[in-house]
Write an enzyme that holds these catalytic residues in place. Structure first.
Site, PDB file in Angstrom:
ATOM      1  N   ARG A 369       0.862  -1.178   0.000  1.00 21.32           N
ATOM      2  CA  ARG A 369       0.000   0.000   0.000  1.00 21.32           C
ATOM      3  C   ARG A 369       0.892   1.219   0.000  1.00 21.32           C
ATOM      4  NH1 ARG A 369      -4.363  -1.859   4.651  1.00 21.32           N
ATOM      5  NH2 ARG A 369      -4.987  -3.773   3.574  1.00 21.32           N
ATOM      6  N   GLN A 387      -0.842  -9.779   6.389  1.00 22.42           N
ATOM      7  CA  GLN A 387      -1.794  -9.831   7.492  1.00 22.42           C
ATOM      8  C   GLN A 387      -2.205 -11.272   7.759  1.00 22.42           C
ATOM      9  OE1 GLN A 387      -4.950  -7.443   5.742  1.00 22.42           O
ATOM     10  NE2 GLN A 387      -4.497  -5.817   7.177  1.00 22.42           N
ATOM     11  N   HIS A 391     -11.269 -14.282   4.922  1.00 24.66           N
ATOM     12  CA  HIS A 391     -12.614 -13.898   4.509  1.00 24.66           C
ATOM     13  C   HIS A 391     -13.528 -15.098   4.635  1.00 24.66           C
ATOM     14  CE1 HIS A 391     -10.046 -10.843   2.658  1.00 24.66           C
ATOM     15  NE2 HIS A 391     -10.998 -10.059   3.090  1.00 24.66           N
ATOM     16  N   LYS A 473     -19.082  -3.158  11.877  1.00 17.53           N
ATOM     17  CA  LYS A 473     -17.835  -3.861  12.228  1.00 17.53           C
ATOM     18  C   LYS A 473     -17.590  -3.872  13.724  1.00 17.53           C
ATOM     19  CE  LYS A 473     -14.978   0.247  11.739  1.00 17.53           C
ATOM     20  NZ  LYS A 473     -13.696   0.803  11.465  1.00 17.53           N
ATOM     21  N   HIS A 519     -14.900  -9.949   6.614  1.00 15.12           N
ATOM     22  CA  HIS A 519     -13.449  -9.731   6.609  1.00 15.12           C
ATOM     23  C   HIS A 519     -13.020  -9.800   8.073  1.00 15.12           C
ATOM     24  CE1 HIS A 519     -13.696  -7.316   2.702  1.00 15.12           C
ATOM     25  NE2 HIS A 519     -14.912  -7.220   3.149  1.00 15.12           N
TER      26      HIS A 519
HETATM   27 ZN   LIG Z   1     -10.867  -8.063   3.251  1.00 15.01          ZN
END
Ligand SMILES: [Zn+2]
Ligand SMILES: [Zn+2]
Length: 647
Positions: A369, A387, A391, A473, A519
């Site tokens: 990124r 990471q 999912h 979330k 996610h």
């Molecule tokens: Zn994701």
């Protein structure tokens, strides 16, 4: 001319209601309550938002005045100290130009200057002294509402061309305010403390060069960081914490322990050395073990994908400035910043039945990124990382049980036993104003998360309106050894991506339905987690993660051969072992191993060689005495297998 003044109702913390004319300032309200409160007032709060004491009130609501004793005071004290810092620099160097300060939620404040050279420690000492003189003057802040033209004229006349530029950032129609304390005036929104006498202690911490507005194309300014508190005691406590943090700084320890490095040839992308990679691999091994138990299937997906994919996923529209691009076969390609779209592609490779769900894909793929150089910081924020990402594709009905399973997994990872985190806190963020999807969908999704949390972590914090635009979330924040909180884990419901990719499964009713995507991550970025863990443990990793678990130290050259036998034996059994046979005094080598935070030092001499033992010392210095090599091996194996933090 008579004007009708509207009356405002202010509900005070004790529940009483005070009616005041519109335009009354909080300071006037405080004075009406009592002169003592007016004197002690640092700031005011209206419906949870901070209001400057001198800002005329235009509406009523829940109202309170707070004093230096309130936790909120610190923010106002430090922001007000920015003005004092700028004033002090101008008093010492009238030719310096002021840019702007910055508030954040830390105990630091900062201010940027156009100054022909870097500020030296001697400069900082002088500035700090001048700041104390200014504080002793005890000026009160004065609030001035001015027209844009007036503000521009004021700063032009003062020669503050950077301020004239900053003025342009204020949107048309917004009230422009100047704040004056003593002889210093700044463009500012506030709020500030009532009087400079309320700033009990200041200290400047450091100075560094920065690009104007954080953009490398702009000129370089000089930034000064400082801290300020209501009292000397509070500041001393903070400086003590800061000192501890410095001793644990992962950038320093990363170099001292030879874990990782950075190179200007790959800005903000860490190079993990063998010892750093050992920790990285250890963490991934641990997560893989959990995946086996929690039913995840690991996938491996491409690094470089056609931009068409990112257009479908929506990243191209919403995330393009954070993506790296390349080209192949005259097609524009992007290096993946996230794994989610690839997982959608895998899901879409065959017709799925409700009987196949839930499907859980885990991916340790490297992500890239583009973070602006101003925001990267050691390994906390990097451009290349991976990471413990996964999912979950499931049906609406499965959301609750899946979330519950993820919560259980996360609780296992955050248990104090594993990494030693002191505590953690959980936040549920619900539908924001800007969102996609029907209210019915949001009702169901939020309800599922609430039910899952009420069954597992009922003490969560509700952040109304803070969810992602595609779904609600749950975020997890862990508390480290220094009492700092870090956001690590996240569980996000997503209805949008399955729709964008046209994902389907055949339901029990025989018709096609769209799966829900979850996610989730526990550690988040492994690189960032390593940085947190380095600071959490001060480099003394638990045995199972320690890059070197034992160092063999022959007392003299005569016992190097036996030392090597011990090393080889342990290494063959999977214990990461080194032999330090350097021609240095034993005490020196022991100290070195301790500085390297090696869990065990194994001293070997005549007695040990004769008995087939090792003399074991723990890194903190305790002597465990002689132990049969097999007994030591069993001990290390058991503790490492249990991922114990004991030695
Ligand atoms: Zn994701
Ligand atoms: Zn200000």
């Amino acid at each position: 001319m008579e004007t009708m003044t509207e009356a405002l109702s202010l509900t005070l913390p004790d529940g009483s209601v005070r009616t005041v004319p519109a335009g009354t300032t909080p300071l006037e309200v405080a004075a009406a309550i009592g002169p003592r409160l007016a004197k002690d007032a640092v700031g005011a709060e209206l419906d949870g938002g901070k209001v400057d004491l001198r800002q005329p009130l235009t509406r009523g609501g829940a109202f309170r005045i707070f004093t230096v004793k309130s936790p909120e005071a610190g923010e106002l004290i430090r922001h007000s100290a920015e003005h004092v810092l700028a004033d002090a620099v101008k008093r010492l160097w009238p030719e310096a130009e002021i840019d702007a300060g910055r508030k954040d939620h830390s105990e630091k404040f900062q201010y940027d200057f156009r100054f022909p050279r870097a500020f030296t420690p001697e400069d900082l000492a002088r500035i700090e002294e001048t700041m104390r003189e200014i504080l002793a003057e005890g000026s009160e802040f004065e609030r001035l509402e001015v027209s844009r033209e007036e503000a521009e004229r004021t700063f032009r006349d003062m020669g503050e061309t950077l301020k004239v530029e900053r003025l342009k950032e204020i949107p048309a129609g917004e009230t422009i305010t100047l704040y004056r304390d003593g002889r210093f005036t700044d463009l500012c929104r506030g709020p500030h403390v009532r009087s400079l006498s309320q700033i009990g202690a200041v200290k400047l911490l450091e100075a560094s060069g920065v690009y104007w507005k954080g953009d490398e194309a702009n000129e370089r300014l000089q930034r000064i960081y400082g801290t300020a508190f209501a009292s000397r005691q509070e500041m001393d406590e903070y400086l003590e914490r800061l000192e501890q943090a410095r001793a644990r700084d992962h950038r320093r320890l990363g170099q001292e322990l030879d874990l990782f490095s950075f190179n200007p040839l790959a800005p903000a992308m860490p190079f993990l050395h063998p010892k750093g990679a050992a920790i990285y691999i250890g963490l991934i091994d641990y997560v893989r073990e959990l995946y086996a138990r929690y039913g995840y299937g690991e996938v491996i997906t491409p690094q470089i994908l056609d931009v068409e994919l990112w257009k479908t996923s929506g990243h191209y529209d919403n995330y393009v400035e954070n993506m790296f691009f390349t080209e192949a076969d005259e097609r524009q390609m992007s290096v993946k910043p996230m794994n989610c779209p690839s997982h959608c592609l895998i899901f879409g490779t065959r017709l799925r039945s409700y009987r196949d769900l839930p499907i859980r894909y885990a991916d340790f793929g490297r992500l890239h990124r583009y973070e602006r150089s101003g925001v990267t910081a050691g390994m906390f924020r990097v451009r290349s990382f991976s990471q413990d990402d996964a999912h979950i594709f499931c049906t609406e009905e499965q959301i609750e049980s899946e979330v519950l399973a993820v919560v259980k997994l996360i609780l296992e990872v955050y248990s104090q036993r594993i990494f030693g985190f002191k505590s953690f806190r959980v936040e549920l963020s619900t539908r924001p104003e800007k969102r996609i999807g029907s209210d019915e969908m949001w009702d169901h999704a939020e309800e599922a998360l609430k039910v899952a949390l009420s069954k597992s972590l009922p003490k969560y914090v509700l952040n109304t309106g803070d969810g992602a635009f595609y779904g609600p979330k749950i975020d997890f924040h862990v508390e480290d050894a220094l009492g700092r909180f870090w956001q690590l884990g996240t569980i996000q419901l997503d209805y949008q991506m399955p729709q964008r990719f046209g994902l389907k499964y055949v339901g029990a009713d025989g018709s096609e339905h769209q799966p829900v995507m979850i996610h989730r991550a526990m550690l988040g970025s492994i690189e960032r987690f390593m940085a947190i863990l380095i600071e959490q443990t001060a480099g003394a990793f638990p045995l199972w993660l320690a890059p070197v678990q034992a160092t063999v130290l022959p007392v003299s050259e005569k016992f190097v051969a036996y030392g090597e036998t011990v090393r080889a034996r342990l290494a063959a059994a999977g214990v990461r072992t080194e032999l330090d046979a350097r021609n240095e005094k034993l005490g020196y080598r022991i100290r070195e191993a301790q500085l390297q935070k090696v869990p065990y030092m194994l001293v070997v001499g005549a007695r040990e060689e004769q008995d087939g033992t090792v003399s074991v010392r723990r890194r903190a210095g305790e002597d465990l005495g002689a132990m049969a090599l097999d007994a030591f091996l069993a001990r290390v194996r058991d503790l490492a297998a249990a991922r114990s933090r004991e030695l």
